[in-house]
Design a protein around this motif. Structure first.
Motif, short mmCIF file in Angstrom:
data_model
loop_
_atom_site.label_atom_id
_atom_site.label_comp_id
_atom_site.label_asym_id
_atom_site.label_seq_id
_atom_site.Cartn_x
_atom_site.Cartn_y
_atom_site.Cartn_z
N TYR A 47 0.83 -1.20 0.00
CA TYR A 47 0.00 0.00 0.00
C TYR A 47 0.88 1.26 0.00
N ALA A 48 1.93 1.25 0.79
CA ALA A 48 2.84 2.40 0.83
C ALA A 48 3.50 2.62 -0.53
N GLN A 49 3.86 1.54 -1.21
CA GLN A 49 4.44 1.66 -2.56
C GLN A 49 3.42 2.27 -3.51
N MET A 50 2.16 1.82 -3.41
CA MET A 50 1.10 2.35 -4.27
C MET A 50 0.90 3.85 -4.03
N MET A 51 1.08 4.29 -2.79
CA MET A 51 0.91 5.70 -2.45
C MET A 51 2.19 6.50 -2.66
N LYS A 52 3.21 5.84 -3.19
CA LYS A 52 4.50 6.47 -3.48
C LYS A 52 5.19 7.02 -2.22
N ALA A 53 5.05 6.29 -1.13
CA ALA A 53 5.75 6.65 0.11
C ALA A 53 7.23 6.33 -0.08
N PRO A 54 8.10 7.09 0.55
CA PRO A 54 9.53 6.84 0.40
C PRO A 54 9.97 5.56 1.13
N SER A 55 10.75 4.74 0.46
CA SER A 55 11.37 3.53 1.04
C SER A 55 10.44 2.72 1.93
N PRO A 56 9.33 2.21 1.41
CA PRO A 56 8.35 1.51 2.25
C PRO A 56 8.91 0.34 3.04
N ASN A 57 9.91 -0.37 2.49
CA ASN A 57 10.48 -1.50 3.24
C ASN A 57 11.14 -1.04 4.53
N VAL A 58 11.57 0.21 4.57
CA VAL A 58 12.19 0.77 5.77
C VAL A 58 11.17 1.56 6.59
N THR A 59 10.37 2.38 5.91
CA THR A 59 9.47 3.28 6.64
C THR A 59 8.31 2.56 7.31
N VAL A 60 7.83 1.46 6.75
CA VAL A 60 6.72 0.74 7.40
C VAL A 60 7.15 0.23 8.78
N PRO A 61 8.25 -0.52 8.90
CA PRO A 61 8.63 -0.94 10.26
C PRO A 61 9.09 0.23 11.14
N LEU A 62 9.74 1.22 10.54
CA LEU A 62 10.18 2.38 11.32
C LEU A 62 8.99 3.13 11.92
N THR A 63 7.99 3.38 11.11
CA THR A 63 6.82 4.09 11.63
C THR A 63 6.03 3.21 12.59
N GLY A 64 6.01 1.91 12.34
CA GLY A 64 5.37 1.00 13.30
C GLY A 64 6.02 1.10 14.66
#
Length: 123
Positions: A33-50
Motif C-alpha cells: 500500500y505504501a508503494q502504491m501511495m509512493k511513500a519513500p522507502s516503504p520497506n524501511v518506513t513501514v517498520p520504522l513508523t510502526g
C-alpha cells in the motif's frame, strides 16, 4: 481529575499501539500500500513508523517521557496524512471522502499530540 488524565491517555494511545503492531503483523500488505501511495522507502518506513507509534503510544500510556512519545506520534501523523491520505488526488467521491476522513483524523491526532506536549511542559 487524575482518572480523566489516565483514561484519556489509555484511549489516545490504544490506537497507536494497535496500529503499530499492525505494521509488523501486516508488513507485506502495508509495504504494498505504501508503494502504491509512493511513500519513500516503504520497506524501511513501514517498520520504522510502526516502531515509532508503538513507542509513542506506550510512552503516552504510561506517562513515561511523554513529550518524546508525543513528538514521535506527531512526526508520524503529519507526514502520513500528506503522503498516505491524499484525498485531493482521488477521483472517486466515496474513496476521496474516506481519505479525507483519515487525513483529518491524522491532523486532529497531531493536534492532540501537541496538546500533550504542552500539558507535559506544565508539570
Amino acid at each position: 481529575m487524575e482518572a480523566i488524565w489516565v483514561i484519556g491517555r489509555i484511549l489516545f494511545s490504544a490506537l497507536f499501539i494497535m496500529s503499530g503492531f499492525g505494521h509488523f503483523r501486516n508488513y507485506k500488505d502495508m509495504v504494498q500500500y505504501a508503494q502504491m501511495m509512493k511513500a519513500p522507502s516503504p520497506n524501511v518506513t513501514v517498520p520504522l513508523t510502526g516502531l515509532m507509534i508503538i513507542l509513542g503510544g506506550i510512552s503516552v500510556l504510561f506517562n513515561f517521557y511523554l513529550t518524546i512519545g508525543a513528538i514521535l506520534l506527531f512526526l508520524f501523523l503529519v507526514p502520513t496524512a500528506f503522503i498516505m491520505h491524499k484525498f485531493w488526488a482521488v477521483q472517486d467521491p466515496g474513496l476521496a471522502a474516506n481519505q479525507m476522513a483519515h487525513f483529518m483524523k491524522n491532523l486532529a491526532l497531531a493536534g492532540a499530540s501537541l496538546i500533550l506536549i504542552y500539558l507535559d511542559s506544565l508539570r
